[in-house]
Design an enzyme around this catalytic site. Structure first.
Site, PDB file in Angstrom:
ATOM      1  NE  ARG A  46      21.635 -14.986  -5.066  1.00 20.05           N
ATOM      2  CZ  ARG A  46      21.490 -15.825  -6.085  1.00 20.05           C
ATOM      3  NH1 ARG A  46      22.491 -16.069  -6.894  1.00 20.05           N
ATOM      4  NH2 ARG A  46      20.354 -16.413  -6.313  1.00 20.05           N
ATOM      5  CE  LYS A 177      -1.491  -7.987  13.496  1.00 20.82           C
ATOM      6  NZ  LYS A 177      -0.472  -6.964  13.651  1.00 20.82           N
ATOM      7  CG  ASP A 230      -0.799  -7.980   0.900  1.00 23.69           C
ATOM      8  OD1 ASP A 230       0.231  -8.665   1.047  1.00 23.69           O
ATOM      9  OD2 ASP A 230      -0.987  -6.901   1.496  1.00 23.69           O
ATOM     10  CG  HIS A 235      -2.968 -11.080   7.373  1.00 24.12           C
ATOM     11  ND1 HIS A 235      -2.088 -12.066   7.765  1.00 24.12           N
ATOM     12  CD2 HIS A 235      -2.216 -10.154   6.730  1.00 24.12           C
ATOM     13  CE1 HIS A 235      -0.868 -11.738   7.372  1.00 24.12           C
ATOM     14  NE2 HIS A 235      -0.917 -10.587   6.745  1.00 24.12           N
ATOM     15  CE  LYS A 326      -1.061  -2.557   1.589  1.00 23.14           C
ATOM     16  NZ  LYS A 326      -0.578  -3.069   2.861  1.00 23.14           N
TER      17      LYS A 326
HETATM   18  C1  BG6 Z   1       1.361  -8.094   5.498  1.00 24.58           C
HETATM   19  C2  BG6 Z   1       0.925  -7.520   4.188  1.00 24.58           C
HETATM   20  O1  BG6 Z   1       1.201  -9.478   5.525  1.00 24.58           O
HETATM   21  O2  BG6 Z   1       0.597  -7.496   6.532  1.00 24.58           O
HETATM   22  C3  BG6 Z   1       1.078  -6.021   4.174  1.00 24.58           C
HETATM   23  O3  BG6 Z   1       1.694  -8.091   3.137  1.00 24.58           O
HETATM   24  C4  BG6 Z   1       0.363  -5.404   5.345  1.00 24.58           C
HETATM   25  O4  BG6 Z   1       0.597  -5.470   2.952  1.00 24.58           O
HETATM   26  C5  BG6 Z   1       0.757  -6.094   6.644  1.00 24.58           C
HETATM   27  O5  BG6 Z   1       0.707  -4.040   5.411  1.00 24.58           O
HETATM   28  C6  BG6 Z   1      -0.099  -5.615   7.803  1.00 24.58           C
HETATM   29  O6  BG6 Z   1       0.415  -6.117   9.003  1.00 24.58           O
HETATM   30  P1  BG6 Z   1       0.204  -5.347  10.377  1.00 24.58           P
HETATM   31  O7  BG6 Z   1       0.772  -6.283  11.404  1.00 24.58           O
HETATM   32  O8  BG6 Z   1       0.950  -4.067  10.266  1.00 24.58           O
HETATM   33  O9  BG6 Z   1      -1.262  -5.129  10.518  1.00 24.58           O
END
Ligand code: BG6
Length: 479
Positions: A46, A177, A230, A235, A326
């Site tokens: 922006r 990955k 998240d 993932h 976490k």
């Molecule tokens: C992200 C999440 O998509 O993936 C984060 O929003 C997380 O919360 C991260 O920490 C982890 O990714 P990686 O590649 O570090 O395992």
């Protein structure tokens, strides 16, 4: 081999993801000789910024995140010569004609939406209006792809007003990955594993994605999401799909994604007793989750462990335990396939001395695989059995260069330019994942349960251990 010439516009070009991942990743590909000399990389956001100032920002990002072993002033200058900046207003008209002038209609155009999903529709609409989209256009959208099924459907509907599914690249960086892709190579490139890859031989599967970081500066986003939205919905779900899916007939985007979709659809609903949610407490020098998100009443989970079942012929009866959190004791992500005991104890071991083979696929750090097998303990002590790992660390087996694998983002961005969607989520996959996640979240929102507190640096709440213990199993250590 360089990819074809392209114009890449990064909306959100001054944001955190652009600085940490996208731009450093592009530099590394440039270093590897994969970007053509006439590629254009345009940062867009922006606020007005002269090209030179943007290049200085990109240089700083490279120096912070990509420089290791690639410190060469001439090459950095070469890369920066591909980079420019345009200020555009995603919801207004400012800057769009200037941006349009930078786009070469006869080349590949990639538009990376590294912005919140609320802007996806505006960006898509304006790209069209300003005739910046054609046959060779791809758009890249970041997670979170929606907040629930309804919002994901809305996003899909909006994007499809302007782009076909073949042009939409929904990123899940776990699919980029190295070891995640290797999982498919191991499963479908060998005869050794596939005949055993089912409920007859596999006792259970464990998928762990453990992090040591807290939610830090992302508290506002994270507290609305929690570990389920998240990490699990995207993932972990992708990891689960790759481990559990049927062999695709070909390594082709739709063939692979069709098989993944079937896994998601076959996932059973999860009863509350099979879910443990946790929240990290504070410790000396470490803020608690409450402090990080600035809300003492927050019911959001920073840890989740679950027992899942896939109702299909291959997996019926084999539990799949997943956990992510976490502030755990180590950063360690792995998938462990735990095979059943041999059916009969030839050597007379007691039942609890007999353990099955375990195949561990290590995603990060120290990418590699290892297979635990039982052998005779060397020496004269008779037929005493011990377990040893058949270890394959990629770095050790293939040399240090193999350890220097491209970061997930750089690989995926190159796939976008090449037009290969295999490692991107299709719209129906994202929706199916939400369709499974939504009722689980609704169930605990209705109950208003507090997540269990756990100590930072631990393996999560004790209740997570019980999830397996009560069935005579145990989590692998996080290390
Ligand atoms: C992200 C999440 O998509 O993936 C984060 O929003 C997380 O919360 C991260 O920490 C982890 O990714 P990686 O590649 O570090 O395992």
């Amino acid at each position: 081999i360089p990819v074809d010439p392209f114009d890449l516009v990064i909306f959100g070009g001054t944001g955190d993801l652009a600085r940490r991942k996208i731009l450093p990743g592009l530099y590394r590909r440039y270093w590897a000789g994969q970007l053509p000399d006439d590629a254009r990389i345009v940062g867009a956001s922006r606020h007005e910024m002269p090209d030179e100032e943007y290049r200085a920002m990109v240089r700083a990002a490279i120096e912070e995140f990509a420089i290791e072993g690639r410190d060469d002033a001439a090459r950095i200058d070469g890369f920066l010569s591909l980079v420019s900046f345009v200020a555009v207003d995603a919801t207004g008209e400012a800057g769009w004609s200037e941006l349009a002038e930078k786009i070469r209609p006869d080349l590949i155009q990639a538009y990376y939406f590294s912005v919140g999903p609320s802007l996806f529709g505006d960006l898509a609409e304006r790209l069209h209006k300003h005739k910046m989209a054609g046959k060779e256009t791809r758009i890249v959208v970041e997670k979170p792809f929606g907040h629930d099924l309804e919002s994901a459907r809305d996003l899909n509907r909006t994007l499809r007003c302007y782009f076909s599914e073949e042009q939409i690249y929904r990123i899940d960086h776990y699919l980029g990955k190295e070891t995640v892709q290797n999982l498919m190579a191991v499963r479908f490139g060998n005869v050794l594993f596939e005949p055993l890859w089912n409920a007859l031989y596999v006792d259970h599967i464990q998928i762990t994605v453990a992090e040591t970081v807290g939610v830090g500066g992302r508290g506002a986003y994270y507290d609305r999401s929690g570990a389920m939205r998240d990490m699990v919905q995207n993932h972990m779900m992708q990891l689960l799909c790759l481990i559990a899916m049927e062999p695709p007939y070909h390594f082709d985007p739709d063939a692979v994604r069709d098989e993944k979709l079937k896994v998601i659809r076959a996932l059973d609903p999860v009863p509350p007793e099979d879910i443990v949610r946790g929240q990290y407490a504070g410790a000396e020098g470490i803020e608690s989750y409450f402090t990080d998100v600035e809300d003492e009443a927050s019911l959001t989970e920073s840890f989740i462990a679950m027992k899942l079942h896939i109702s299909n012929w291959r997996w019926k009866g084999t539990p799949i335990y997943v956990r992510t959190g976490k502030r755990l004791k180590a950063r360690a992500s792995e998938i462990a396939v735990v095979f059943k005991h041999p059916p009969h104890s030839v050597f007379g071991q007691k039942t609890n001395d007999r353990r099955g083979n375990v195949l561990v696929i290590r995603l990060q750090p120290n990418e590699g695989m290892n297979l635990r097998v039982t052998i005779k303990e060397p020496g004269p002590g008779g037929m005493r059995l011990i377990e040893v790992p058949l270890d394959m660390s990629f770095a050790e087996a293939l040399g240090p260069e193999a350890a220097d694998v491209p970061d997930a983002y750089e690989r995926l961005i190159m796939d976008v330019i090449r037009g290969n969607q295999t490692l991107f989520m299709r719209g129906d996959e994202a929706e199916a994942a939400w369709a499974w996640t939504d009722p689980i979240i609704a169930q605990w929102e209705e109950q208003g349960d507090r997540p269990k507190l756990y100590d930072p640096g631990s393996t999560g709440p004790e209740e997570s251990l019980m999830l397996l213990y009560r069935e005579g199993r145990r989590w692998r250590d996080i290390q």
